[in-house]
Design a protein around this motif. Structure first.
Motif, PDB file in Angstrom:
ATOM      1  N   ALA A 203      42.268  28.937  34.595  1.00  0.00           N
ATOM      2  CA  ALA A 203      41.366  29.201  35.722  1.00  0.00           C
ATOM      3  C   ALA A 203      41.689  30.547  36.365  1.00  0.00           C
ATOM      4  CB  ALA A 203      41.484  28.078  36.747  1.00  0.00           C
ATOM      5  N   PHE A 204      42.990  30.837  36.511  1.00  0.00           N
ATOM      6  CA  PHE A 204      43.396  32.116  37.102  1.00  0.00           C
ATOM      7  C   PHE A 204      42.936  33.278  36.225  1.00  0.00           C
ATOM      8  CE2 PHE A 204      46.466  35.598  37.685  1.00  0.00           C
ATOM      9  CZ  PHE A 204      46.399  35.754  39.060  1.00  0.00           C
ATOM     10  N   TYR A 205      43.119  33.154  34.911  1.00  0.00           N
ATOM     11  CA  TYR A 205      42.696  34.213  33.980  1.00  0.00           C
ATOM     12  C   TYR A 205      41.185  34.424  34.051  1.00  0.00           C
ATOM     13  CZ  TYR A 205      41.689  36.646  29.615  1.00  0.00           C
ATOM     14  OH  TYR A 205      41.221  37.549  28.684  1.00  0.00           O
ATOM     15  N   LEU A 206      40.436  33.315  34.082  1.00  0.00           N
ATOM     16  CA  LEU A 206      38.974  33.401  34.128  1.00  0.00           C
ATOM     17  C   LEU A 206      38.506  34.071  35.414  1.00  0.00           C
ATOM     18  CD1 LEU A 206      36.407  32.612  32.585  1.00  0.00           C
ATOM     19  CD2 LEU A 206      36.396  30.458  33.861  1.00  0.00           C
ATOM     20  N   LEU A 207      39.114  33.659  36.541  1.00  0.00           N
ATOM     21  CA  LEU A 207      38.748  34.255  37.825  1.00  0.00           C
ATOM     22  C   LEU A 207      39.088  35.737  37.863  1.00  0.00           C
ATOM     23  CD1 LEU A 207      39.942  31.415  40.249  1.00  0.00           C
ATOM     24  CD2 LEU A 207      37.571  32.079  39.782  1.00  0.00           C
ATOM     25  N   TRP A 208      40.202  36.105  37.228  1.00  0.00           N
ATOM     26  CA  TRP A 208      40.617  37.509  37.164  1.00  0.00           C
ATOM     27  C   TRP A 208      39.600  38.330  36.371  1.00  0.00           C
ATOM     28  CZ3 TRP A 208      45.493  39.666  38.830  1.00  0.00           C
ATOM     29  CH2 TRP A 208      45.683  40.998  38.466  1.00  0.00           C
ATOM     30  N   GLU A 209      39.225  37.809  35.218  1.00  0.00           N
ATOM     31  CA  GLU A 209      38.295  38.519  34.347  1.00  0.00           C
ATOM     32  C   GLU A 209      36.898  38.630  34.952  1.00  0.00           C
ATOM     33  OE1 GLU A 209      38.842  40.158  31.434  1.00  0.00           O
ATOM     34  OE2 GLU A 209      40.955  39.824  31.931  1.00  0.00           O
ATOM     35  N   LEU A 210      36.519  37.635  35.731  1.00  0.00           N
ATOM     36  CA  LEU A 210      35.188  37.636  36.347  1.00  0.00           C
ATOM     37  C   LEU A 210      35.169  38.358  37.697  1.00  0.00           C
ATOM     38  CD1 LEU A 210      34.073  33.964  35.557  1.00  0.00           C
ATOM     39  CD2 LEU A 210      33.295  36.066  34.438  1.00  0.00           C
ATOM     40  N   ASP A 211      36.308  38.961  38.069  1.00  0.00           N
ATOM     41  CA  ASP A 211      36.433  39.693  39.345  1.00  0.00           C
ATOM     42  C   ASP A 211      36.171  38.807  40.558  1.00  0.00           C
ATOM     43  OD1 ASP A 211      37.242  42.181  38.461  1.00  0.00           O
ATOM     44  OD2 ASP A 211      35.196  42.847  38.058  1.00  0.00           O
ATOM     45  N   LYS A 212      36.615  37.562  40.464  1.00  0.00           N
ATOM     46  CA  LYS A 212      36.475  36.641  41.589  1.00  0.00           C
ATOM     47  C   LYS A 212      37.710  36.648  42.495  1.00  0.00           C
ATOM     48  CE  LYS A 212      32.430  35.141  40.328  1.00  0.00           C
ATOM     49  NZ  LYS A 212      31.228  35.488  41.125  1.00  0.00           N
ATOM     50  N   ILE A 213      38.755  37.321  42.041  1.00  0.00           N
ATOM     51  CA  ILE A 213      39.968  37.452  42.839  1.00  0.00           C
ATOM     52  C   ILE A 213      39.883  38.765  43.611  1.00  0.00           C
ATOM     53  CG2 ILE A 213      42.481  37.725  42.770  1.00  0.00           C
ATOM     54  CD1 ILE A 213      42.514  35.999  40.278  1.00  0.00           C
ATOM     55  N   PRO A 214      40.117  38.742  44.927  1.00  0.00           N
ATOM     56  CA  PRO A 214      40.027  39.978  45.720  1.00  0.00           C
ATOM     57  C   PRO A 214      40.906  41.093  45.148  1.00  0.00           C
ATOM     58  CG  PRO A 214      40.247  38.067  47.150  1.00  0.00           C
ATOM     59  CD  PRO A 214      40.458  37.573  45.750  1.00  0.00           C
ATOM     60  N   ASP A 215      40.442  42.326  45.266  1.00  0.00           N
ATOM     61  CA  ASP A 215      41.157  43.474  44.697  1.00  0.00           C
ATOM     62  C   ASP A 215      42.575  43.598  45.244  1.00  0.00           C
ATOM     63  OD1 ASP A 215      39.010  44.146  43.132  1.00  0.00           O
ATOM     64  OD2 ASP A 215      38.182  45.598  44.553  1.00  0.00           O
ATOM     65  N   TYR A 216      42.750  43.316  46.545  1.00  0.00           N
ATOM     66  CA  TYR A 216      44.091  43.482  47.125  1.00  0.00           C
ATOM     67  C   TYR A 216      45.080  42.497  46.513  1.00  0.00           C
ATOM     68  CZ  TYR A 216      43.755  39.334  50.166  1.00  0.00           C
ATOM     69  OH  TYR A 216      43.666  38.047  50.644  1.00  0.00           O
TER      70      TYR A 216
END
Length: 359
Positions: A203-216
């Motif tokens: 889930a973390f990898y998917l969210l990272w790839e989809l730019d769902k994790i804030p840039d900061y």
């Protein structure tokens, strides 16, 4: 009347774990001394006074808590659960205070200190989860999907609600680690931990790839693997912290003599909270840091020894939950200071400034 009061006081003193109390007080007083140095450049004693009051109140509450039967308290788990939810929801009211992007404090105009609900609810969360683990183990066992879903629902409710309101990832992760430690000790099947780790990682990898994790947040992870990536931005806090730690050497530069600790605002950031360990390293050296680690390790070991001697599984789980809370915060905070873990805003137990945490 006087005899009754005397007997009550003696009973309270007999119930107390004096070794644990002395260790906690020793760590808190050491922390107070370091906070005084870390805030010396401000020319104000306000934070020192607030922390000192928290120590005094904390000791008083310690003796009162030693008289409470946790088994009886856990029978009111609905009230404890509701109390935690209400405290979190108060963050959405005008009482909620936002700081550095996190709406994690409650404040009243004119009151000299703020309250951090996550610190208080940690205790009710541990009590309610201990009660749940005992009940589920007796009625369903801890290997079925139904059992894990029931227990996980409690975690998701509290963590999801808190993070949705506050955006405080650090405290949310503390709850998750406490849950995992207590569930493991209770006997939840190992396959569920493997599934949770694999699912969480995916889930973390998917969210990272989809730019769902804030840039900061991304930047805070990336600078851990490449310290030169953004030394004046995302890596600023840890770069300065590591510099302070390294400059202390074996014995430090001397109390209230630290180059960065005693400099102005633009120097060592969050020196009285997240990076208090760096203050200790700069002014008291590696020896001072080892004393800090030894005190925290002794507190954790004492709590785990109490867990081992507990008469019931419920009391054992409560102790394990508290120990897990201390372990996670200690490891992550020191890891942040050593630049081997991302900054997630976790304080060092007993040492960092924070009345709610210390209480």
């Amino acid at each position: 009347m006087l005899k009754r009061i005397k007997d009550s006081i003696l009973d309270i003193l007999r119930q107390a774990d004096w070794l644990l109390l002395c260790l906690c007080c020793g760590a808190a007083l050491f922390g107070l001394v370091m906070i005084a140095s870390a805030t010396n450049f401000l020319g104000s004693w306000k934070m020192v006074i607030v922390q000192a009051c928290a120590i005094v109140l904390g000791v008083g509450i310690y003796f009162l808590m030693s008289q409470i039967d946790l088994t009886e308290a856990s029978k009111r788990w609905k009230w404890l659960l509701g109390f935690g939810i209400v405290l979190f929801l108060l963050l959405k009211t005008p009482l909620g205070i936002e700081n550095n992007g996190n709406r994690a404090w409650l404040g009243i105009r004119g009151f000299p200190a703020n309250i951090q609900p996550a610190e208080i609810v940690k205790l009710t969360f541990i009590l309610v989860l201990s009660k749940q683990l005992v009940w589920v183990k007796e009625h369903w066992g801890l290997r079925s999907l139904r059992s894990v879903a029931f227990l996980g629902g409690h975690l998701l409710l509290m963590v999801g609600l808190y993070y949705a309101i506050s955006s405080d990832m650090g405290s949310a992760l503390v709850y998750a680690f406490v849950f995992a430690a207590m569930a493991f000790v209770a006997g939840v099947a190992a396959r569920w931990f493997v599934i949770a780790l694999l699912g969480g990682g995916a889930a973390f990898y998917l969210l990272w790839e989809l730019d769902k994790i804030p840039d900061y947040m991304k930047e805070r992870f990336m600078v851990v693997f490449d310290h030169s990536l953004d030394p004046l931005g995302a890596g600023w806090q840890q770069t300065r912290g590591l510099l302070a730690l390294g400059s202390g050497g074996l014995f430090g530069q001397g109390y209230m003599q630290g180059t960065q600790t005693q400099a102005g605002e633009g120097s060592l950031p969050a020196r009285h909270t997240d990076f208090i360990f760096c203050v200790c390293g700069e002014e008291l050296g590696m020896i001072g840091c080892l004393v800090v680690i030894a005190l925290l390790a002794a507190i954790i070991i004492r709590v785990l020894l109490v867990a081992r001697r507990a008469e019931t599984p419920f009391h054992c789980y409560v102790c394990v939950g508290v120990a897990a809370m201390l372990i996670f915060q200690t490891v992550v905070n020191i890891g942040m200071c050593l630049f081997v873990m991302p900054v997630i805003g976790l304080t060092l137990p007993f040492f960092s400034y924070g009345g709610s945490s210390l209480l």
